[in-house]
Write a protein that holds these residues in place. Structure first.
Motif, PDB file in Angstrom:
ATOM      1  N   VAL A 294       0.839  -1.206   0.000  1.00 39.23           N
ATOM      2  CA  VAL A 294       0.000   0.000   0.000  1.00 39.23           C
ATOM      3  C   VAL A 294       0.873   1.255   0.000  1.00 39.23           C
ATOM      4  O   VAL A 294       0.680   2.173  -0.816  1.00 39.23           O
ATOM      5  CB  VAL A 294      -0.939   0.002   1.224  1.00 39.23           C
ATOM      6  CG1 VAL A 294      -1.646   1.358   1.351  1.00 39.23           C
ATOM      7  CG2 VAL A 294      -1.979  -1.103   1.099  1.00 39.23           C
ATOM      8  N   LEU A 295       1.860   1.322   0.902  1.00 42.65           N
ATOM      9  CA  LEU A 295       2.690   2.521   0.999  1.00 42.65           C
ATOM     10  C   LEU A 295       3.585   2.688  -0.226  1.00 42.65           C
ATOM     11  O   LEU A 295       3.827   3.811  -0.683  1.00 42.65           O
ATOM     12  CB  LEU A 295       3.526   2.465   2.282  1.00 42.65           C
ATOM     13  CG  LEU A 295       2.941   3.189   3.510  1.00 42.65           C
ATOM     14  CD1 LEU A 295       2.960   4.694   3.305  1.00 42.65           C
ATOM     15  CD2 LEU A 295       1.523   2.723   3.791  1.00 42.65           C
ATOM     16  N   THR A 296       4.089   1.588  -0.781  1.00 45.49           N
ATOM     17  CA  THR A 296       4.906   1.682  -1.990  1.00 45.49           C
ATOM     18  C   THR A 296       4.076   2.224  -3.144  1.00 45.49           C
ATOM     19  O   THR A 296       4.545   3.066  -3.923  1.00 45.49           O
ATOM     20  CB  THR A 296       5.483   0.302  -2.359  1.00 45.49           C
ATOM     21  OG1 THR A 296       6.300  -0.173  -1.285  1.00 45.49           O
ATOM     22  CG2 THR A 296       6.329   0.386  -3.608  1.00 45.49           C
ATOM     23  N   THR A 297       2.840   1.752  -3.262  1.00 47.04           N
ATOM     24  CA  THR A 297       1.960   2.243  -4.321  1.00 47.04           C
ATOM     25  C   THR A 297       1.649   3.723  -4.127  1.00 47.04           C
ATOM     26  O   THR A 297       1.652   4.503  -5.096  1.00 47.04           O
ATOM     27  CB  THR A 297       0.659   1.425  -4.356  1.00 47.04           C
ATOM     28  OG1 THR A 297       0.977   0.035  -4.512  1.00 47.04           O
ATOM     29  CG2 THR A 297      -0.228   1.864  -5.503  1.00 47.04           C
ATOM     30  N   VAL A 298       1.380   4.126  -2.895  1.00 44.00           N
ATOM     31  CA  VAL A 298       1.123   5.539  -2.607  1.00 44.00           C
ATOM     32  C   VAL A 298       2.329   6.394  -3.001  1.00 44.00           C
ATOM     33  O   VAL A 298       2.187   7.461  -3.611  1.00 44.00           O
ATOM     34  CB  VAL A 298       0.788   5.737  -1.117  1.00 44.00           C
ATOM     35  CG1 VAL A 298       0.768   7.222  -0.755  1.00 44.00           C
ATOM     36  CG2 VAL A 298      -0.559   5.108  -0.785  1.00 44.00           C
ATOM     37  N   ALA A 299       3.535   5.914  -2.669  1.00 46.31           N
ATOM     38  CA  ALA A 299       4.754   6.656  -3.014  1.00 46.31           C
ATOM     39  C   ALA A 299       4.881   6.817  -4.521  1.00 46.31           C
ATOM     40  O   ALA A 299       5.225   7.899  -5.026  1.00 46.31           O
ATOM     41  CB  ALA A 299       5.976   5.936  -2.441  1.00 46.31           C
ATOM     42  N   MET A 300       4.602   5.737  -5.266  1.00 40.57           N
ATOM     43  CA  MET A 300       4.699   5.813  -6.721  1.00 40.57           C
ATOM     44  C   MET A 300       3.668   6.760  -7.312  1.00 40.57           C
ATOM     45  O   MET A 300       3.975   7.542  -8.232  1.00 40.57           O
ATOM     46  CB  MET A 300       4.522   4.416  -7.325  1.00 40.57           C
ATOM     47  CG  MET A 300       5.691   3.497  -7.090  1.00 40.57           C
ATOM     48  SD  MET A 300       5.464   1.899  -7.900  1.00 40.57           S
ATOM     49  CE  MET A 300       7.052   1.124  -7.536  1.00 40.57           C
ATOM     50  N   VAL A 301       2.460   6.732  -6.797  1.00 44.51           N
ATOM     51  CA  VAL A 301       1.403   7.612  -7.308  1.00 44.51           C
ATOM     52  C   VAL A 301       1.764   9.078  -7.041  1.00 44.51           C
ATOM     53  O   VAL A 301       1.586   9.949  -7.907  1.00 44.51           O
ATOM     54  CB  VAL A 301       0.054   7.258  -6.672  1.00 44.51           C
ATOM     55  CG1 VAL A 301      -0.997   8.312  -7.005  1.00 44.51           C
ATOM     56  CG2 VAL A 301      -0.414   5.884  -7.151  1.00 44.51           C
ATOM     57  N   ILE A 302       2.297   9.358  -5.853  1.00 43.15           N
ATOM     58  CA  ILE A 302       2.702  10.733  -5.539  1.00 43.15           C
ATOM     59  C   ILE A 302       3.799  11.193  -6.502  1.00 43.15           C
ATOM     60  O   ILE A 302       3.761  12.305  -7.039  1.00 43.15           O
ATOM     61  CB  ILE A 302       3.186  10.832  -4.075  1.00 43.15           C
ATOM     62  CG1 ILE A 302       2.001  10.665  -3.123  1.00 43.15           C
ATOM     63  CG2 ILE A 302       3.893  12.160  -3.824  1.00 43.15           C
ATOM     64  CD1 ILE A 302       2.392  10.629  -1.664  1.00 43.15           C
TER      65      ILE A 302
END
Length: 465
Positions: free
Chosen positions: A99-107
């Motif tokens: 979840v956090l890795t995906t959030v980082a990539m989206v940001i």
């Protein structure tokens, strides 16, 4: 003239206070980083020649990483009440990581599309060449099946002698479950593993005294070899990447800390020594043993720390995740290649795989970006030559973000498992229970669990209960 006879109006710092300040590792590392930057800027050739100092320090620590991960994971699993607890911790950690890795990539994707640091460069692809890039960046990269097979070592021992973290985790988990299921026979070996880990952490404490030398050499090399002038050409990319990483740490990870009853800024102060070491060496590996000890000192149980933090070094590279999306879209913009939203999301899906297993060592993010570009047809690998010169200036931000992210992840999973002493964690982050590395006595007794001891006199790696 004595200090008491000083002229009126003058202020002199007590020598004892100066000595105490200089005895702190973070002060030593800060001075070393500044001196390294000065040497690299004033005498570039000398700074470039100091690279072996940083490489040697990282190599010294790396030779202990595999056995420390093995001992910590094995003892953590063997200390758990049942196998379900291990599976539950691992599942929660992996879900959090994704979840956090995906959030980082989206940001990163949003920022690079809004700022558009590559627009206007109009680079001619025919002028680019893969010559001068690291060999790892131009070799063929494995598929998903090969990636999974690579996590299986040739032998039980070879996992501990290689350079990859995933095979070590696999062997450690299997061995830990084996000890857990072996009853009395496994209990004796588990105690031996715990004692061996105490010896390893003692050796690491000695080696960490060399951290300022490693930070000095690495920073001098970075500035001397690449030069601050290099940043002028790609300052918008580097600056926006650092600001994005800072936003992710303070806002996203800060929110995670708040949801778990803790605050980010006190946590950053608590790990300031580790942050400065990472800043100097551009690698998170040298501080892995210290982070494990500090998180346990902050009230997280040893089993949860032993499972979550090492796994995060392969599965939770938040800084690398931001870098992958920003770097790939920047290259497309520089070459005048339009990427649709569908193509960018497809690249993001590939990055969720290529970002895994890239341990926190210098340059791993650049190799992960090369793997991403070789797996998708939109941007040629030769375009990496555009950012190769400034990659090192982004490497520090990648490593710092990933380090903080893994620390926050460990505290969050520990709290969700009920394995975090929240009152102790708050007291530690407020500075009421300072962390003091244990001395290196001839015989190191096993330490009690920090959750059972309100204020220990020193903090090595406490034994789990």
């Amino acid at each position: 003239m004595s200090r008491n006879d000083a002229a009126p109006g003058t202020v002199t710092a007590p020598p004892g206070r100066i000595r105490r300040m200089l005895s702190h590792l973070y002060i030593q590392c800060l001075i070393a980083v500044l001196l390294g930057a000065a040497v690299g800027g004033l005498w570039p050739s000398v700074g470039a020649d100091l690279k072996p100092l940083g490489d040697g320090f990282i190599a010294l620590v790396k030779m202990f990483i595999a056995p420390i991960i093995f001992c910590t994971v094995v003892h953590g699993i063997a200390s758990m009440g049942n196998a379900r607890a291990v599976g539950r911790v691992s599942l929660k950690a992996l879900v959090y990581f994704e979840v956090l890795t995906t959030v980082a990539m989206v940001i990163g994707l949003v920022v690079v599309n809004v700022v558009k640091p590559g627009s206007g460069l109009h680079i001619d692809l025919s002028t680019l060449s893969t010559k001068g890039l690291p060999p790892e960046a131009t070799t063929a990269h494995e598929g998903f099946a090969a990636f999974l097979l690579a996590t299986i070592p040739a032998t039980l021992v070879s996992a501990l002698t290689g350079n990859e973290i995933l095979p070590v985790l696999l062997v450690s988990v299997l061995f830990g479950f084996g000890l857990h299921a072996s009853g009395e026979a496994g209990l004796g070996i588990a105690r031996g593993v715990e004692k061996f880990s105490t010896v390893l952490f003692t050796l690491i404490r000695w080696i960490m005294r060399l951290a300022p030398i490693g930070a000095f050499g690495s920073m001098a090399f970075t500035i001397g070899n690449y030069g601050l002038g290099t940043l002028r050409y790609l300052a918008l990319l580097v600056g926006s990447f650092w600001l994005t990483a800072l936003f992710f740490v303070l806002v996203v990870l800060g929110t995670v800390m708040r949801l778990n009853g803790l605050r980010m800024l006190p946590f950053l102060r608590y790990i300031k020594e580790e942050l400065l070491i990472v800043l100097g060496t551009s690698s998170t590996e040298p501080v892995l043993p210290r982070m494990m000890a500090k998180l346990q000192h902050a009230g997280a149980s040893k089993p949860v720390v032993g499972i979550t933090l090492p796994a995060g070094y392969s599965f939770n590279l938040d800084g690398t995740a931001i870098y992958l999306t920003m770097g790939s879209v920047f290259l497309a913009q520089a070459l005048g290649i339009h990427l649709s939203l569908t193509q960018q999301l497809a690249m993001l899906a590939v990055m969720l795989l290529t970002s895994k297993g890239a341990a926190g060592v210098t340059g791993s993010g650049f190799i992960a970006l090369a793997a991403t570009l070789s797996a998708v047809p939109h941007v040629p690998v030769a375009a990496l030559a555009l950012i190769f010169g400034v990659d090192r200036f982004m490497s520090e931000a990648r490593a710092l973000t990933s380090l903080v992210g893994n620390g926050v992840a460990t505290l969050a999973v520990a709290r969700w498992e009920g394995e975090l002493d929240e009152e102790r964690a708050k007291a530690v982050l407020r500075g009421e229970i300072p962390y003091t590395p244990a001395p290196a006595p001839s015989a190191v007794p096993a330490e009690p669990d920090p959750k059972e001891t309100p204020a220990p006199t020193h903090d090595p790696v406490p034994a789990a209960r």
